[in-house]
Motif scaffolding. Structure first.
Motif, short mmCIF file in Angstrom:
data_model
loop_
_atom_site.label_atom_id
_atom_site.label_comp_id
_atom_site.label_asym_id
_atom_site.label_seq_id
_atom_site.Cartn_x
_atom_site.Cartn_y
_atom_site.Cartn_z
N VAL A 1 0.92 0.36 4.81
CA VAL A 1 1.43 1.16 3.70
C VAL A 1 2.54 0.40 2.97
CG1 VAL A 1 2.68 3.26 3.11
CG2 VAL A 1 0.81 3.35 4.76
N ARG A 2 3.43 -0.19 3.72
CA ARG A 2 4.52 -0.93 3.10
C ARG A 2 3.97 -2.07 2.25
NH1 ARG A 2 10.06 -1.65 5.63
NH2 ARG A 2 9.92 0.42 4.69
N GLU A 3 3.00 -2.80 2.77
CA GLU A 3 2.44 -3.91 2.00
C GLU A 3 1.77 -3.40 0.73
OE1 GLU A 3 -0.10 -6.16 4.62
OE2 GLU A 3 1.58 -6.78 5.89
N SER A 4 1.13 -2.24 0.81
CA SER A 4 0.47 -1.69 -0.37
C SER A 4 1.48 -1.36 -1.45
CB SER A 4 -0.30 -0.42 -0.01
OG SER A 4 -1.31 -0.72 0.92
N ILE A 5 2.63 -0.84 -1.02
CA ILE A 5 3.66 -0.51 -2.00
C ILE A 5 4.23 -1.78 -2.62
CG2 ILE A 5 5.98 0.44 -2.25
CD1 ILE A 5 5.19 2.55 -0.17
N ASP A 6 4.49 -2.76 -1.79
CA ASP A 6 5.03 -4.02 -2.32
C ASP A 6 4.07 -4.66 -3.31
OD1 ASP A 6 7.24 -3.65 -0.83
OD2 ASP A 6 6.70 -5.04 0.77
N ALA A 7 2.77 -4.44 -3.08
CA ALA A 7 1.77 -5.11 -3.92
C ALA A 7 1.84 -4.69 -5.39
CB ALA A 7 0.37 -4.85 -3.37
N VAL A 8 2.40 -3.52 -5.67
CA VAL A 8 2.48 -3.09 -7.07
C VAL A 8 3.90 -3.24 -7.63
CG1 VAL A 8 0.57 -1.47 -6.88
CG2 VAL A 8 2.89 -0.67 -6.45
N ASP A 9 4.76 -3.89 -6.88
CA ASP A 9 6.14 -4.07 -7.34
C ASP A 9 6.18 -4.95 -8.59
OD1 ASP A 9 8.85 -4.86 -7.64
OD2 ASP A 9 9.20 -4.34 -5.55
N PRO A 10 6.80 -4.48 -9.68
CA PRO A 10 6.81 -5.27 -10.92
C PRO A 10 7.77 -6.47 -10.83
CG PRO A 10 8.11 -3.29 -11.20
CD PRO A 10 7.48 -3.19 -9.84
N ASP A 11 8.63 -6.47 -9.83
CA ASP A 11 9.59 -7.57 -9.71
C ASP A 11 9.84 -7.83 -8.23
OD1 ASP A 11 11.60 -9.44 -9.92
OD2 ASP A 11 13.16 -7.97 -10.41
N PRO A 12 8.84 -8.40 -7.56
CA PRO A 12 8.92 -8.54 -6.10
C PRO A 12 10.05 -9.46 -5.66
CG PRO A 12 6.74 -9.15 -6.95
CD PRO A 12 7.65 -9.04 -8.13
N ASP A 13 10.47 -10.37 -6.53
CA ASP A 13 11.48 -11.33 -6.12
C ASP A 13 12.90 -10.85 -6.40
OD1 ASP A 13 9.30 -12.93 -5.53
OD2 ASP A 13 9.27 -13.78 -7.55
N PHE B 1 0.05 5.41 -7.38
CA PHE B 1 -0.62 6.67 -7.08
C PHE B 1 -2.04 6.71 -7.64
CE2 PHE B 1 3.52 7.94 -5.83
CZ PHE B 1 3.31 8.92 -4.89
N GLU B 2 -2.22 6.16 -8.83
CA GLU B 2 -3.55 6.25 -9.43
C GLU B 2 -4.54 5.28 -8.80
OE1 GLU B 2 -3.02 6.02 -13.68
OE2 GLU B 2 -2.71 8.20 -13.78
N GLU B 3 -4.03 4.12 -8.39
CA GLU B 3 -4.95 3.12 -7.83
C GLU B 3 -5.17 3.30 -6.34
OE1 GLU B 3 -3.60 -0.77 -8.86
OE2 GLU B 3 -3.80 -0.41 -11.02
N GLN B 4 -4.19 3.87 -5.65
CA GLN B 4 -4.32 4.00 -4.20
C GLN B 4 -3.89 5.39 -3.76
OE1 GLN B 4 -3.45 0.45 -1.96
NE2 GLN B 4 -2.32 -0.39 -3.68
N PRO B 5 -4.61 6.39 -4.25
CA PRO B 5 -4.19 7.77 -3.97
C PRO B 5 -4.13 8.09 -2.48
CG PRO B 5 -6.40 7.70 -4.89
CD PRO B 5 -5.84 6.33 -5.03
N LEU B 6 -5.11 7.62 -1.72
CA LEU B 6 -5.10 7.95 -0.30
C LEU B 6 -3.94 7.27 0.41
CD1 LEU B 6 -8.92 7.89 0.39
CD2 LEU B 6 -7.38 9.83 0.55
N MET B 7 -3.64 6.05 0.00
CA MET B 7 -2.51 5.35 0.61
C MET B 7 -1.22 6.09 0.31
SD MET B 7 -2.42 2.66 2.51
CE MET B 7 -3.70 1.47 2.10
N ALA B 8 -1.10 6.58 -0.91
CA ALA B 8 0.10 7.32 -1.28
C ALA B 8 0.24 8.58 -0.43
CB ALA B 8 0.05 7.68 -2.76
#
Lengths: 184, 184
Positions: free
Chosen positions: A61-73, A91-98
């Motif tokens: 779950v954590r990796e999924s959230i990081d994957a959409v971070d607009p500024d990961p660095d 939420f729209e791309e990974q509703p079940l993960m959310a």
DNA sequence: ATGTAATTGGAATGAACACTCAAAGTTGAG
DNA sequence: CTCAACTTTGAGTGTTCATTCCAATTACAT
């Protein structure tokens, strides 16, 4: 001294299997048996590498959230709009993960502080990101008011996402943008 | 033709036992066995009166929510502030019950529409209540904007309540009032 | 090559839990 | 008082699931 290659590969297979199952069927689908079958591995191997099923789930779950971070660095270049967009996208791309994320946060017993504290830290980091972006775009603002605004906006976003999870026809994106307009 | 007294009493005992268990220990504590023990009844009696455990749980949660309604008769005398206060009170006075409410909403599978639709209807009624109160207090407003405001405010309240459930030191009441000020 | 440490297989464990059923008991209307 | 309808009992069913155990196997450094 270093880890065995076999173990590293197995760990990767398990994580990938967990991600796939969570994305396809949520927490209900990600039983230990399903994860092991999907990864082509037996339960013993799983517990050789992870202390519990929850550990694997939280990592995914954590990796999924990081994957959409607009500024990961953490370069500090993200605007409020970027952050809202990323939130909506998750939420729209990974509703079940959310949904897994929210359930995991709620399901932790009030007594055991481990998991709950992790969620709280994550929330607080998000509040800071929003507050920083607000200050960047709108410098003539009192700092305490900015923090209040960031907390309110994130609250609104969380609540609207919950609303949307009850009814996928709800226009999350439109409402989220409107909330951002009024609360920053 | 009317119901047997014994059945009515047993039903009341079961509901009371369920309420007590949910309030004390949340969903985890309200197992069928615990409910039956607390009510002094056997499992068979339970299923003579209820189709499922969920039925009893939902009834108790609904009654708990109704119990803090500032205008149970729908007289149309409640202000936005009344509604916000009632919302905050429900979470502060019955935190475990509130958690059960959210979990029940999220736990229902996306496929089975029954429970989910109930939650959605309840949400929509709340939005209408807020919108009506907003119009009453502030008549110079476009109706479509009012609905948007009501939806945003409820979203914010839900999200702030979630935030508070992660961290009970969060000042739910203060933030909720601030949200109401900016979104109505 | 060799020994040690990591990894794997997979059966076994054991706990939790919602729900069922047939037989025995109780209620209350006529 | 009677009898059908209703209620209660409580052991039993069936399922799902995470986790453990340890012997057998494999990887790796020396």
């Amino acid at each position: 001294m270093s880890r065995y290659q076999a173990g590293i590969r197995t760990e990767a297979k398990i994580i990938e299997a967990t991600r796939s199952l969570l994305a396809r069927g949520g927490l209900e689908a990600a039983t230990l048996k399903a994860i092991c079958d999907e990864a082509g591995v037996k339960a013993g191997s799983f517990y050789n590498l992870f202390d519990s099923k929850e550990e694997a789930v939280i990592r995914v779950v954590r990796e999924s959230i990081d994957a959409v971070d607009p500024d990961p660095d953490g370069a500090g270049t993200d605007s409020v709009d970027d952050l809202v967009t990323a939130f909506v996208r998750f939420f729209e791309e990974q509703p079940l993960m959310a949904r897994v994320y929210v359930l995991a946060a709620l399901n932790t017993e009030p007594s055991e502080n481990g998991a709950r504290k992790r969620f709280l830290r994550h929330h607080q980091r998000r509040v800071e990101r929003f507050a920083d972006a607000m200050i960047r775009s709108n410098s003539g603002e009192r700092p305490d008011e900015t923090e209040m605004n960031a907390e309110l906006l994130l609250g609104a976003l969380d609540g609207l996402a919950f609303r949307w999870s009850l009814d996928p026809t709800f226009e999350l994106s439109r409402f989220a943008r409107e909330a951002a307009k009024r609360l920053s």
